[in-house]
Design a protein around this motif. Structure first.
Motif, mmCIF file in Angstrom:
data_model
loop_
_atom_site.group_PDB
_atom_site.id
_atom_site.type_symbol
_atom_site.label_atom_id
_atom_site.label_comp_id
_atom_site.label_asym_id
_atom_site.label_seq_id
_atom_site.Cartn_x
_atom_site.Cartn_y
_atom_site.Cartn_z
ATOM 1 N N LEU A 199 1.011 -1.533 -0.038
ATOM 2 C CA LEU A 199 -0.320 -0.134 -0.038
ATOM 3 C C LEU A 199 0.856 1.374 -0.394
ATOM 4 O O LEU A 199 0.612 2.306 0.114
ATOM 5 C CB LEU A 199 -0.643 -0.030 1.582
ATOM 6 C CG LEU A 199 -2.044 -1.140 1.328
ATOM 7 C CD1 LEU A 199 -2.365 -1.131 3.046
ATOM 8 C CD2 LEU A 199 -2.837 -1.030 0.176
ATOM 9 N N VAL A 239 2.752 2.826 2.237
ATOM 10 C CA VAL A 239 2.530 3.716 3.465
ATOM 11 C C VAL A 239 3.936 3.850 3.598
ATOM 12 O O VAL A 239 4.569 2.948 4.650
ATOM 13 C CB VAL A 239 1.559 3.219 4.419
ATOM 14 C CG1 VAL A 239 1.517 3.743 5.821
ATOM 15 C CG2 VAL A 239 0.276 3.095 3.852
ATOM 16 N N ASP A 265 15.724 -14.465 -15.079
ATOM 17 C CA ASP A 265 15.838 -15.584 -14.859
ATOM 18 C C ASP A 265 15.241 -15.612 -13.447
ATOM 19 O O ASP A 265 15.754 -15.269 -13.307
ATOM 20 C CB ASP A 265 17.336 -16.536 -15.417
ATOM 21 C CG ASP A 265 17.473 -17.567 -15.823
ATOM 22 O OD1 ASP A 265 16.124 -18.730 -15.291
ATOM 23 O OD2 ASP A 265 18.183 -18.269 -15.458
ATOM 24 N N ARG A 266 15.561 -17.178 -13.207
ATOM 25 C CA ARG A 266 15.591 -17.693 -11.406
ATOM 26 C C ARG A 266 16.647 -18.103 -11.393
ATOM 27 O O ARG A 266 17.076 -19.480 -11.883
ATOM 28 C CB ARG A 266 14.146 -18.331 -11.423
ATOM 29 C CG ARG A 266 13.806 -18.956 -9.435
ATOM 30 C CD ARG A 266 12.605 -20.083 -9.643
ATOM 31 N NE ARG A 266 11.875 -19.625 -10.056
ATOM 32 C CZ ARG A 266 10.866 -18.391 -9.905
ATOM 33 N NH1 ARG A 266 10.880 -18.546 -9.282
ATOM 34 N NH2 ARG A 266 10.196 -17.948 -10.302
ATOM 35 N N ASN A 292 6.621 -3.225 6.210
ATOM 36 C CA ASN A 292 8.134 -1.737 6.367
ATOM 37 C C ASN A 292 8.891 -1.862 5.424
ATOM 38 O O ASN A 292 10.067 -1.136 5.103
ATOM 39 C CB ASN A 292 8.827 -1.219 7.524
ATOM 40 C CG ASN A 292 7.261 -0.691 8.190
ATOM 41 O OD1 ASN A 292 7.163 -0.109 8.199
ATOM 42 N ND2 ASN A 292 7.557 -1.964 9.461
HETATM 43 C C1 FAD Z 1 -0.950 -6.229 1.233
HETATM 44 C C2 FAD Z 1 0.781 -5.675 1.769
HETATM 45 C C3 FAD Z 1 0.821 -4.137 2.192
HETATM 46 C C4 FAD Z 1 2.693 -4.202 2.903
HETATM 47 N N1 FAD Z 1 1.435 -2.392 2.612
HETATM 48 C C5 FAD Z 1 3.423 -1.952 3.047
HETATM 49 C C6 FAD Z 1 2.748 -0.393 2.998
HETATM 50 O O1 FAD Z 1 2.021 0.143 2.751
HETATM 51 N N2 FAD Z 1 4.544 -0.255 3.747
HETATM 52 C C7 FAD Z 1 5.426 -0.744 3.277
HETATM 53 O O2 FAD Z 1 7.089 -0.029 3.762
HETATM 54 N N3 FAD Z 1 5.653 -1.951 3.124
HETATM 55 C C8 FAD Z 1 4.005 -2.209 2.942
HETATM 56 N N4 FAD Z 1 4.528 -3.714 2.736
HETATM 57 C C9 FAD Z 1 5.315 -4.733 2.863
HETATM 58 C C10 FAD Z 1 6.126 -4.687 2.044
HETATM 59 O O3 FAD Z 1 5.656 -4.757 0.175
HETATM 60 C C11 FAD Z 1 7.659 -5.191 1.149
HETATM 61 O O4 FAD Z 1 7.980 -5.379 3.052
HETATM 62 C C12 FAD Z 1 8.555 -5.222 0.582
HETATM 63 O O5 FAD Z 1 7.874 -5.142 -0.806
HETATM 64 C C13 FAD Z 1 9.426 -5.861 0.204
HETATM 65 O O6 FAD Z 1 10.511 -5.895 -1.034
HETATM 66 P P1 FAD Z 1 11.360 -6.972 -1.338
HETATM 67 O O7 FAD Z 1 11.790 -6.344 -2.603
HETATM 68 O O8 FAD Z 1 12.401 -7.959 -0.137
HETATM 69 O O9 FAD Z 1 10.346 -8.222 -1.977
HETATM 70 P P2 FAD Z 1 9.427 -8.536 -3.070
HETATM 71 O O10 FAD Z 1 9.294 -7.249 -3.840
HETATM 72 O O11 FAD Z 1 8.874 -9.711 -2.664
HETATM 73 O O12 FAD Z 1 11.063 -8.528 -4.360
HETATM 74 C C14 FAD Z 1 11.081 -10.405 -4.138
HETATM 75 C C15 FAD Z 1 11.582 -9.978 -6.155
HETATM 76 O O13 FAD Z 1 12.364 -11.599 -6.071
HETATM 77 C C16 FAD Z 1 11.837 -12.017 -6.733
HETATM 78 N N5 FAD Z 1 12.587 -13.800 -7.019
HETATM 79 C C17 FAD Z 1 11.947 -14.486 -6.218
HETATM 80 N N6 FAD Z 1 12.823 -15.462 -5.608
HETATM 81 C C18 FAD Z 1 14.219 -15.074 -6.985
HETATM 82 C C19 FAD Z 1 14.917 -15.433 -7.480
HETATM 83 N N7 FAD Z 1 15.225 -17.302 -7.105
HETATM 84 N N8 FAD Z 1 16.258 -15.190 -8.099
HETATM 85 C C20 FAD Z 1 16.178 -13.670 -8.297
HETATM 86 N N9 FAD Z 1 14.793 -13.178 -8.278
HETATM 87 C C21 FAD Z 1 13.587 -14.341 -7.522
HETATM 88 C C22 FAD Z 1 10.374 -12.266 -7.357
HETATM 89 O O14 FAD Z 1 10.102 -12.577 -8.779
HETATM 90 C C23 FAD Z 1 10.490 -10.299 -6.494
HETATM 91 O O15 FAD Z 1 10.322 -9.954 -7.209
HETATM 92 C C24 FAD Z 1 3.245 -4.491 2.102
HETATM 93 C C25 FAD Z 1 3.227 -5.639 2.054
HETATM 94 C C26 FAD Z 1 1.838 -6.168 1.147
HETATM 95 C C27 FAD Z 1 1.754 -7.573 0.899
#
Ligand code: FAD
Length: 379
Positions: free
Chosen positions: A46, A48, A173-174, A347
């Motif tokens: 969201l 925030v 790629d994964r 967050n």
């Molecule tokens: C409904 C919801 C509401 C939220 N609201 C807020 C908010 O208001 N404020 C806030 O600060 N946070 C919020 N969050 C939390 C926030 O979204 C997460 O903390 C943040 O998105 C984490 O980011 P990230 O880049 O670590 O992970 P992600 O955004 O999950 O990205 C991980 C990426 O890794 C990739 N990946 C997975 N496996 C592999 C692999 N083997 N090799 C290469 N790539 C891979 C995936 O495809 C993905 O694109 C919310 C979360 C949710 C679910």
């Protein structure tokens, strides 16, 4: 090399590249349209930015929050100058649903005001004047003008587009295996599911809820995976359309409103001008429970009539990674040349800029591994 193109990974890639490093961003979702990334936490978020109203006002978490709030301000200005604006709505009003919450808010306001932070206590009468109305049970509120909300999808697109324009390397790629390179220079070799191989001196692990699975494939006997455990916590959110335009076009709302941990975010910029984001549920595990939407829709039985009459026009979900037994986030140099930037839990949008700054400091300071734990790939 950065593994994961959620906000944390993209922020790391963008900042490393702006600092002059050659960066390869790896994520299977880079192959598809943005919809392919719907299940990444960042596109479900969201947006925030809850910095100054955080419960704890000291320690690493507090410092990261303050650093990130300031960085988002300068990053947004920087990106907008180069043609990639990110919509931002300032202001966050936390409503008090009980006497305990009211007392807590009073203490928090005093403590933050003493430090010169502009938190304001709003009386019951003042919150009752908001239009559309907020739950009648609200006893007051704590308003923070310097917290706010940004569109996380737009932030991701802006950072990616700016990094791409500057020549970011991308690999759709994964990552399925990562092994340390032998030789004086160190570094890592990545094996992709589709057969790609890539090498880099530094690797940032930022794969969100998939990070534990990646850690388990490091060929170290599972030591790192058990040292840095994380659990997935699913979140569902809704976009609602109000039955009629708020009489004053949301103007009296001072930004996002929070009731008992549920965010109500006006989105007058969305089609029709009378949309609201509502979320999010907290559901341990990877499976969504439809029943979890009921308390969200009803604000635990306190939803005003306009909210009950609002029609859902979109419903989505995503995973957050919650560290087990450690505070979020996990920003750790876990092996020589290998950085863990994960476990951001609720967050990650807020903390993406501070996380990227930490990653840059590690790479530029060259602290090959600050852990006492040696990394032995043959264990
Ligand atoms: C409904 C919801 C509401 C939220 N609201 C807020 C908010 O208001 N404020 C806030 O600060 N946070 C919020 N969050 C939390 C926030 O979204 C997460 O903390 C943040 O998105 C984490 O980011 P990230 O880049 O670590 O992970 P992600 O955004 O999950 O990205 C991980 C990426 O890794 C990739 N990946 C997975 N496996 C592999 C692999 N083997 N090799 C290469 N790539 C891979 C995936 O495809 C993905 O694109 C919310 C979360 C949710 C679910």
């Amino acid at each position: 090399m950065v593994l994961g193109a959620g906000l944390v990974g993209v922020a790391c890639a963008w900042l490393l590249q702006r600092r002059g490093h050659r960066v390869l961003l790896v994520d299977p979702a880079l192959a598809g349209p943005p919809d392919a990334m719907l299940r990444n936490g960042s596109r479900a978020a969201l947006g925030v930015l809850m910095g100054q109203v955080a419960h704890r006002g000291s320690g690493r978490g507090w410092r990261l929050r303050q650093q990130s709030l300031a960085l988002w301000r300068s990053w947004r200005a920087d990106l907008a100058r180069r043609g990639y604006p990110i919509a931002y709505r300032p202001g966050l009003l936390m409503l008090a649903a009980s006497g305990n919450q009211l007392e807590h808010q009073q203490r928090l306001a005093l403590e933050r005001q003493r430090r010169g932070l502009p938190l304001e206590l709003w009386s019951r009468e003042r919150v009752a004047e908001l239009d559309p109305v907020v739950p009648a049970a609200a006893l007051g509120g704590l308003f923070s003008p310097d917290d706010g909300q940004l569109d996380p999808g737009q932030a991701l697109d802006a950072l990616l587009a700016d990094a791409n324009a500057a020549g970011l390397g991308q690999l759709a790629d994964r990552a399925v295996a990562l092994e340390p390179l032998t030789g004086a220079a160190g570094g890592w070799r990545l094996q992709g599911e589709a057969g790609h191989v890539a090498e880099a001196e530094w690797v940032v692990l930022a794969a969100g809820a998939a990070t534990p699975a990646l850690l388990a494939r490091l060929g170290d006997g599972g030591t790192l995976a058990t040292t840095w455990p994380m659990q997935p916590v699913l979140g569902q959110a809704l976009e609602l359309e109000l039955p009629a335009e708020p009489a004053n076009g949301w103007r009296p709302w001072p930004g996002a409103v929070v009731w008992e941990g549920i965010n109500l975010i006006p989105r007058p910029d969305r089609p029709g001008g009378r949309r609201l984001w509502l979320g999010a549920t907290l559901e341990p595990g990877r499976e969504a429970d439809g029943a979890a939407l009921d308390p969200l829709r009803s604000l635990g039985g306190h939803a005003p009539a306009w909210l009950k009459a609002a029609v859902p026009v979109a419903h989505w979900q995503g995973l957050r990674a919650r560290p087990d037994g450690r505070p979020a986030p996990l920003l750790e140099p876990i092996a020589p040349g290998l950085l863990l930037a994960g476990g951001h839990y609720r967050n990650g949008v807020l903390l993406a800029p501070a996380s990227a700054t930490w990653a840059v400091e590690q790479v530029e300071g060259k602290p090959r591994c600050s852990q006492a734990m040696p990394f032995d790939p043959n264990m």
